[in-house]
Design a protein around this motif. Structure first.
Motif, PDB file in Angstrom:
ATOM      1  N   GLN A 228       0.825  -1.214   0.000  1.00  0.00           N
ATOM      2  CA  GLN A 228       0.000   0.000   0.000  1.00  0.00           C
ATOM      3  C   GLN A 228       0.857   1.260   0.000  1.00  0.00           C
ATOM      4  O   GLN A 228       0.489   2.271  -0.601  1.00  0.00           O
ATOM      5  CB  GLN A 228      -0.962  -0.017   1.185  1.00  0.00           C
ATOM      6  N   ALA A 229       2.000   1.204   0.657  1.00  0.00           N
ATOM      7  CA  ALA A 229       2.924   2.338   0.626  1.00  0.00           C
ATOM      8  C   ALA A 229       3.503   2.505  -0.776  1.00  0.00           C
ATOM      9  O   ALA A 229       3.678   3.633  -1.265  1.00  0.00           O
ATOM     10  CB  ALA A 229       4.030   2.139   1.650  1.00  0.00           C
ATOM     11  N   ALA A 230       3.810   1.390  -1.444  1.00  0.00           N
ATOM     12  CA  ALA A 230       4.309   1.466  -2.820  1.00  0.00           C
ATOM     13  C   ALA A 230       3.276   2.106  -3.733  1.00  0.00           C
ATOM     14  O   ALA A 230       3.622   2.888  -4.627  1.00  0.00           O
ATOM     15  CB  ALA A 230       4.677   0.068  -3.311  1.00  0.00           C
ATOM     16  N   ARG A 240       1.319  15.095   3.690  1.00  0.00           N
ATOM     17  CA  ARG A 240       0.149  15.086   4.560  1.00  0.00           C
ATOM     18  C   ARG A 240      -1.103  15.433   3.744  1.00  0.00           C
ATOM     19  O   ARG A 240      -1.144  16.429   3.016  1.00  0.00           O
ATOM     20  CB  ARG A 240       0.328  16.099   5.694  1.00  0.00           C
ATOM     21  N   GLY A 241      -2.134  14.624   3.875  1.00  0.00           N
ATOM     22  CA  GLY A 241      -3.388  14.837   3.179  1.00  0.00           C
ATOM     23  C   GLY A 241      -3.467  14.153   1.827  1.00  0.00           C
ATOM     24  O   GLY A 241      -4.560  13.986   1.281  1.00  0.00           O
ATOM     25  N   ASP A 242      -2.329  13.745   1.242  1.00  0.00           N
ATOM     26  CA  ASP A 242      -2.367  12.984  -0.007  1.00  0.00           C
ATOM     27  C   ASP A 242      -3.052  11.646   0.247  1.00  0.00           C
ATOM     28  O   ASP A 242      -2.791  10.988   1.250  1.00  0.00           O
ATOM     29  CB  ASP A 242      -0.953  12.730  -0.538  1.00  0.00           C
ATOM     30  N   TRP A 243      -3.898  11.219  -0.693  1.00  0.00           N
ATOM     31  CA  TRP A 243      -4.589   9.952  -0.479  1.00  0.00           C
ATOM     32  C   TRP A 243      -4.711   9.183  -1.787  1.00  0.00           C
ATOM     33  O   TRP A 243      -4.447   9.708  -2.864  1.00  0.00           O
ATOM     34  CB  TRP A 243      -5.939  10.144   0.193  1.00  0.00           C
ATOM     35  N   LYS A 244      -5.085   7.917  -1.646  1.00  0.00           N
ATOM     36  CA  LYS A 244      -5.335   7.055  -2.801  1.00  0.00           C
ATOM     37  C   LYS A 244      -6.164   5.866  -2.326  1.00  0.00           C
ATOM     38  O   LYS A 244      -6.168   5.497  -1.143  1.00  0.00           O
ATOM     39  CB  LYS A 244      -4.026   6.581  -3.440  1.00  0.00           C
ATOM     40  N   ALA A 245      -6.876   5.259  -3.289  1.00  0.00           N
ATOM     41  CA  ALA A 245      -7.607   4.026  -3.012  1.00  0.00           C
ATOM     42  C   ALA A 245      -7.084   2.933  -3.923  1.00  0.00           C
ATOM     43  O   ALA A 245      -6.807   3.179  -5.104  1.00  0.00           O
ATOM     44  CB  ALA A 245      -9.108   4.219  -3.235  1.00  0.00           C
ATOM     45  N   THR A 246      -6.946   1.742  -3.369  1.00  0.00           N
ATOM     46  CA  THR A 246      -6.527   0.574  -4.131  1.00  0.00           C
ATOM     47  C   THR A 246      -7.611  -0.484  -4.056  1.00  0.00           C
ATOM     48  O   THR A 246      -8.062  -0.842  -2.962  1.00  0.00           O
ATOM     49  CB  THR A 246      -5.208  -0.001  -3.586  1.00  0.00           C
ATOM     50  N   GLY A 251      -9.538  -3.963  -0.313  1.00  0.00           N
ATOM     51  CA  GLY A 251      -9.502  -2.575  -0.728  1.00  0.00           C
ATOM     52  C   GLY A 251      -8.946  -1.706   0.387  1.00  0.00           C
ATOM     53  O   GLY A 251      -9.216  -1.961   1.560  1.00  0.00           O
ATOM     54  N   VAL A 252      -8.147  -0.726   0.019  1.00  0.00           N
ATOM     55  CA  VAL A 252      -7.517   0.134   1.017  1.00  0.00           C
ATOM     56  C   VAL A 252      -7.610   1.590   0.588  1.00  0.00           C
ATOM     57  O   VAL A 252      -7.301   1.925  -0.553  1.00  0.00           O
ATOM     58  CB  VAL A 252      -6.032  -0.253   1.230  1.00  0.00           C
ATOM     59  N   MET A 287      -9.522  -0.290   5.688  1.00  0.00           N
ATOM     60  CA  MET A 287      -9.532  -1.455   4.804  1.00  0.00           C
ATOM     61  C   MET A 287     -10.939  -1.980   4.582  1.00  0.00           C
ATOM     62  O   MET A 287     -11.706  -2.150   5.531  1.00  0.00           O
ATOM     63  CB  MET A 287      -8.646  -2.569   5.375  1.00  0.00           C
ATOM     64  N   VAL A 288     -11.252  -2.246   3.319  1.00  0.00           N
ATOM     65  CA  VAL A 288     -12.435  -3.011   2.937  1.00  0.00           C
ATOM     66  C   VAL A 288     -11.915  -4.424   2.678  1.00  0.00           C
ATOM     67  O   VAL A 288     -11.363  -4.705   1.616  1.00  0.00           O
ATOM     68  CB  VAL A 288     -13.115  -2.432   1.691  1.00  0.00           C
ATOM     69  N   ILE A 289     -12.042  -5.299   3.656  1.00  0.00           N
ATOM     70  CA  ILE A 289     -11.334  -6.581   3.637  1.00  0.00           C
ATOM     71  C   ILE A 289     -11.716  -7.423   2.424  1.00  0.00           C
ATOM     72  O   ILE A 289     -10.879  -8.089   1.815  1.00  0.00           O
ATOM     73  CB  ILE A 289     -11.588  -7.345   4.950  1.00  0.00           C
ATOM     74  N   THR A 290     -12.997  -7.415   2.064  1.00  0.00           N
ATOM     75  CA  THR A 290     -13.465  -8.225   0.939  1.00  0.00           C
ATOM     76  C   THR A 290     -13.821  -7.302  -0.221  1.00  0.00           C
ATOM     77  O   THR A 290     -14.869  -6.670  -0.214  1.00  0.00           O
ATOM     78  CB  THR A 290     -14.705  -9.060   1.339  1.00  0.00           C
ATOM     79  N   THR A 291     -12.927  -7.223  -1.205  1.00  0.00           N
ATOM     80  CA  THR A 291     -13.154  -6.347  -2.362  1.00  0.00           C
ATOM     81  C   THR A 291     -13.076  -7.184  -3.639  1.00  0.00           C
ATOM     82  O   THR A 291     -14.063  -7.763  -4.073  1.00  0.00           O
ATOM     83  CB  THR A 291     -12.155  -5.181  -2.370  1.00  0.00           C
TER      84      THR A 291
END
Length: 472
Positions: A228-230, A240-246, A251-252, A287-291
């Motif tokens: 997730q860091a990668a 600070r404040g930068d975000w992303k969804a995977t 899902g994170v 985390m959305v564990i089941t994506t």
């Protein structure tokens, strides 16, 4: 002069390697599945030797796909899923127990005992499960080494026994008070020798060198960072404040908090994003564990759709899900609920509903779970208007549109879906000194933007109906 960047990304359900040039162009990719085994309810295992063989194969595959050789590679970056346990013999280097995957819940009672004793722990982290892995091995801990998957792969590549803060933080063994190293009190409590534990290194910079007997050349390994860091690196999202969804197997939604650890919710404690150049960076995640695993289950487990592509097509054929709702929680609910005992739910079915309504409700359930997390994060941190996204499931235009509608924000999709691998390559480039952090934003490219197509009052009403229907 070699200049290419080779990334190895070992996830929960598959491994991939990616060859990237310093301009961020992807030259070659190879990916292969990784099998999990489920010996009992709540138990999830993999074969660490098999995982290594798969990783070794995809490294060769990416080079072949690009028509290049290992001598063209300037640096290697490694990223993996977090919090799994690999245990191996110190002398032979061979695994001595099954690899316990991060989602394995056999440590639930140990987690409770550690919390009662005053230690930081969570049900899925290694501190709750390492004693069980050692018991499975039947070996003396003094004869063993252990690590999360990143440590195991670096060990097989180079012989070095290391990890970085982004992986170490989620082991439960990290010395959170000191800000580095391992918690000596916890090691003593569990009677574990410090010699079992890997050294902690920076997330990018000089880390190790590949063994020529393994890859055919001695190549610097200059990045070692959790998946997730990668992905944050891939988006250039380190401030600070930068975000992303995977959108992957799980899902994170991750957001940077700067150089100071910060907890914004009881289910979203501070985490290490990366330590590099002597500078710490922290983050929070939900985390959305089941994506993606929900889609795989609907297709394979239940057999409702022939493939994820068929499910996507079914969802796109209907304008809405009717009254069908899906709670994507087959392995518990992560943030902001923290209810690991929760299970999945499909409700609201009628004779008027068909596969399309179920498919659309499943994708909408994922989008609404991400909204639950985004609402908490956006209430605590100065996030930008648009949400950058990546991951295999981000290829679903239907899901991305549902996500934009649910969030009432633009959703920007990374042109490289495998953002963790791409980010590991870019981190390796930084670690090798080929470019700096200020180049990351320019190297992040997006191929689509989804904007809300429903009004906010409609989105809020739909979200409220879903929450009422799936309440736990």
């Amino acid at each position: 002069m070699p200049e290419l960047l080779l990334a190895l990304d070992a996830g929960t359900t598959g491994a991939r390697a990616m060859l990237v040039d310093p301009a961020g162009t992807v030259l070659g990719v190879d990916k292969r599945p990784i099998a999990s085994y489920f010996p009992a309810p709540g138990r999830v295992e993999q074969d660490a030797a098999q995982v290594w063989n798969i990783c070794r194969a995809v490294l060769d595959g990416a080079l072949v796909a690009a028509g290049r050789s290992i001598t063209d590679v300037a640096a290697i970056g490694v990223t993996t899923q977090r919090a799994s346990i690999v245990l191996w013999d110190r002398a032979s280097g061979e695994p001595v127990a099954p690899m316990l995957v991060w989602s394995d819940l056999r440590g639930m009672e140990q987690f409770k005992a550690l919390r009662a004793a005053g230690f930081t722990s969570w049900p899925q982290v290694p501190s709750a499960k390492l004693p069980a892995a050692i018991a499975l091995s039947g070996r003396d801990p003094a004869d063993l080494q252990w690590g999360t998957l990143d440590s195991w792969l670096i060990y097989k590549l180079s012989g070095a026994h290391v990890t970085d803060a982004s992986a170490a933080w989620l082991t439960g063994y990290y010395d959170y008070a000191a800000g580095s190293g391992w918690d000596a009190a916890l090691l003593a409590h569990q009677r574990l020798p410090a010699t079992m534990f890997p050294a902690q290194v920076e997330s990018w910079g000089p880390i190790a060198e590949s063994d020529p007997a393994v890859l055919g050349a001695a190549v610097p390994i200059t990045a070692l960072v959790a998946d997730q860091a990668a992905a944050m690196v891939a988006h250039g999202a380190l401030a600070r404040g930068d975000w992303k969804a995977t959108y992957g197997t799980s899902g994170v939604l991750m957001t940077g908090t700067g150089e100071v650890p910060e907890t914004i919710h009881k289910t979203m404690p501070a985490e290490a994003l990366a330590f590099a150049g002597g500078k710490p960076r922290f983050c929070v995640e939900g985390m959305v564990i089941t994506t993606g695993s929900l889609i795989e289950w609907l297709c394979g487990g239940l057999g409702l759709f022939a493939s994820p592509a068929a499910m996507e097509a079914a969802a796109a054929l209907v304008s809405d899900a009717g009254k069908v709702v899906v709670r994507p929680s087959l392995a518990g609910m992560g943030a902001p609920h923290g209810k690991f005992e929760a299970r999945g739910l499909i409700a609201g079915l009628s004779f008027a509903d068909g596969p399309g309504q179920v498919a659309r409700a499943a994708l909408q359930g994922i989008a609404f779970r991400f909204r639950e997390i985004a609402d908490v994060i956006a209430g605590a941190l100065p996030v930008p208007e648009a949400l950058p996204v990546a991951g295999g499931l981000s290829a679903s235009d239907t899901l991305m549109q549902l996500q934009a509608d649910a969030l009432q924000r633009p959703v920007r999709r990374h042109a490289v879906r495998e953002a963790s691998a791409y980010g590991a390559a870019l981190a390796a480039g930084m670690g090798a000194g080929l470019f700096g952090e200020d180049h990351l934003k320019r190297l992040a490219r997006y191929d689509a933007e989804f904007v809300p197509k429903v009004r906010r009052d409609e989105a809020d009403a739909a979200f409220a109906r879903w929450r009422d229907a799936v309440a736990v």
